[in-house]
Write a protein that holds these residues in place. Structure first.
Motif: not given
Length: 626
Positions: A56, A300-301, A347, A349, A355, A375-376, A378, A380
């Motif tokens: 993650k 980053t998100l 990398r 999402g 993600e 896939s993580t 998570e 997006t």
């Protein structure tokens, strides 16, 4: 038993006859040598069926033909194979990608400051190839093959690019011909089809650069194949820009202060340049996929919170020089790494797939497409994961209202309303911009508002009422990734200073001992009627009682001795019933929950005339009504 078997045979024969008539005899005929139906082909790899697991909090570091390299601060660098998802740990401090299964590691703070670099073949395994650039007084630029790196020899006012190769114990250097010796700002792309794109500029005697140059270098001959000169500012650093090449085009990012970024695309055959405006992002990264230019603002998100005033992130898009509208591939991107055969790994999402790591390649129709390969798990988009406080809150203990979100870079609009009084508390605040010392961010992605804050900023909290409260909020992503999320609910507020039976009442009756079987109604809930006018010798005040409850005897004015009931019916018996019925009435209302009951009025019952006055009724004091 035999009859049952015969019946089943007759039914089967009948069904067969019907099918033969309907479909024809050939439809039911099966050859004696018919082969069984072929089984489905097995999957060639894990990624062909489902996305691989991806940590993650991991970032993408390199993309290869058989796998990819990821990094987390807990585990370091790990190589994941596409075939089975197996991981191999890479002991390195810093790494660089080569768009192949070869990963370059260094011993410095970054690759350019590393003295010794090692080239690891993650597909074949084995010992890495180590090259001591410090002993050669060279600076690392790019790994271009299994045993070769591109480096520069630093002089007083120049940097000469060279190819350094180690074969066994021998290390050789080859100077790239076609690039001026006074070149500065040398930067190289990853190798593709045996060539690299080297960008540089040359300073004149006046101390200024007349322009920038892009040279396509053949690695086999260490010579420049073609050169493109441009007046635009080449900004190829992968942290803030990019440069790339394909079979037909060259592309590089152009950045000027106080102006939007542009990408310049040049035709390799004609040299014609096309300038495309990409967006308002401060720094953009991307690549060249055939004739399509890919670009994105890396972030980053949970980062890059702007508080609603700085615009949104530039998603990963692909734009063609001959088409006006770009194609959105990912809703946001952290990093883009070139891969083999002109593909890319990103990398980031999407709102529908979440993600992970996406492979960007041209589809069968020639359009760019994104495929999720790891896939993580998570999302997006911004998601409300639920409230983190109980249904009942004690307002005397300064409780905290908590809600958990999937990320914390959001602007919150919160409203809390007391359902009965209508008093409201409203608050708008940002999370990410205040995360260093924000009173509204308790822990990771948990929004919290204490009751003391509500009391300090609203009349509702200062004079808190017990009862039901309704809450609602709207969370808007600050970076523009995904839509706003809304949630609502309610909770019950209580106070330890009030007895349990008074919770929910605005004017509770004072608590105190009472006689068993008797309750006095609250004067704010039941209104007494005035006394009725006198009739006859006495007047009886108005009486109240609760509908649906058993009436209590209430308080008597005069307690009379118990009289013996008449043994046979008669006028006296009827008169006695009248007196008893009159005594059953009460002045006060017995009900601990009188405010929830319907109250009706009962007219007083007057003493009736005795049917037979000749019969004595006893002493006068016994005949007085209560």
């Amino acid at each position: 038993m035999n009859s049952a078997r015969a019946h089943r045979r007759r039914v089967s024969a009948a069904v067969t006859t019907v099918l033969a008539v309907t479909l024809g005899a050939g439809a039911l005929a099966v050859p004696a040598t018919a082969a069984p139906a072929p089984a489905p082909a097995p999957a060639t790899g894990v990624a062909a069926n489902a996305p691989l697991p991806f940590p993650k909090d991991a970032s993408l570091a390199a993309a290869g033909k058989t796998g990819f390299l990821s990094y987390t601060w807990q585990t370091g660098y790990e190589w994941t194979r596409y075939a089975d998802g197996a991981t191999t740990k890479l002991d390195a401090g810093v790494v660089d990608s080569t768009a192949s299964d070869v990963v370059v590691s260094g011993d410095g703070q970054d690759m350019r400051s590393s003295k010794v670099v090692k080239l690891h073949d993650m597909a074949a395994g084995g010992a890495p190839v180590a090259i001591d650039l410090g002993a050669l007084k060279l600076t690392y630029e790019k790994g271009v093959s299994r045993d070769t790196v591109l480096a520069t020899a630093m002089g007083a006012d120049r940097s000469q690019p060279r190819l350094v190769t180690r074969t066994g114990a021998a290390v050789t250097q080859r100077t790239i011909t076609g690039i001026p010796a006074a070149a500065r700002g040398v930067h190289s792309t990853a190798a593709r089809d045996g060539a690299v794109l080297v960008s540089y500029n040359v300073w004149n005697e006046e101390g200024s650069s007349p322009g920038y140059h892009l040279a396509l270098v053949d690695l086999a001959t260490a010579s420049v194949v073609s050169t493109h000169d441009t007046d635009s500012v080449v900004f190829p650093d992968e942290r803030w820009g990019f440069s790339a090449f394909s079979d037909t085009r060259l592309a590089w990012s152009e950045w000027k202060e106080d102006s939007p970024q542009h990408v310049v695309v040049a035709d390799r055959a004609t040299g014609e340049e096309t300038r495309m405006r990409l967006g308002e992002g401060e720094f953009l990264t991307g690549g060249l996929l055939g004739s399509w230019v890919m670009y994105a603002e890396p972030s980053t998100l949970e980062g890059n919170g702007r508080g609603g005033g700085g615009g949104t992130l530039v998603p990963l898009r692909a734009k063609s020089p001959i088409l006006d509208a770009p194609i959105t591939l990912l809703d946001y991107t952290q990093r883009i790494e070139p891969g083999p055969d002109g593909t890319f790994l990103a990398r980031g999402g999407t709102l529908d797939r979440g993600e992970g790591v996406y492979r960007i390649a041209l589809g069968a129709d020639g359009m760019p497409a994104a495929e999720l390969i790891a896939s993580t798990g998570e999302p997006t988009e911004l998601v409300h994961l639920g409230e983190r406080f109980p249904r009942t809150l004690d307002l005397d203990t300064n409780p905290a209202l908590k809600w958990q979100l999937s990320r914390n870079n959001a602007d919150i609009d919160l409203t809390i309303t007391h359902r009965r009084t209508g008093k409201t508390f409203t608050k708008s605040f940002g999370l990410y911009t205040e995360s260093a010392g924000s009173p509204y961010l308790c822990s990771d992605n948990v929004v919290c508002v204490s009751w003391s804050t509500i009391a300090a900023e609203s009349a509702m909290g200062d004079d808190a009422h017990i009862g039901t409260y309704d809450w609602s909020f709207k969370a808007t992503p600050q970076n523009g990734v995904g839509p706003a999320v809304e949630a609502n609910g309610s909770f019950d507020g209580v106070k330890t200073s009030a007895p349990p039976r008074h919770q929910g009442q605005r004017h509770p009756r004072p608590a105190g001992p009472r006689r068993p079987g008797r309750a006095v109604a609250d004067r704010h809930q039941v209104r007494h009627r005035e006394e009725e006018p006198r009739r006859g010798r006495r007047a009886h005040p108005g009486r109240w009682r609760l509908a649906g409850l058993r009436p209590d005897r209430g308080r008597r004015r005069h307690r009379r001795p118990r009289r013996r009931r008449l043994r046979r019916p008669g006028p006296g018996r009827r008169a006695l019933d009248v007196r008893r019925g009159r005594r059953r009435l009460q002045r006060d209302v017995p009900a601990p929950d009188a405010h929830r009951r319907r109250v009706e009025h009962v007219h007083p019952v007057h003493r009736r005339q005795r049917p037979d006055r000749r019969r004595p009724r006893g002493p006068r004091r016994h005949r007085q009504g209560g």
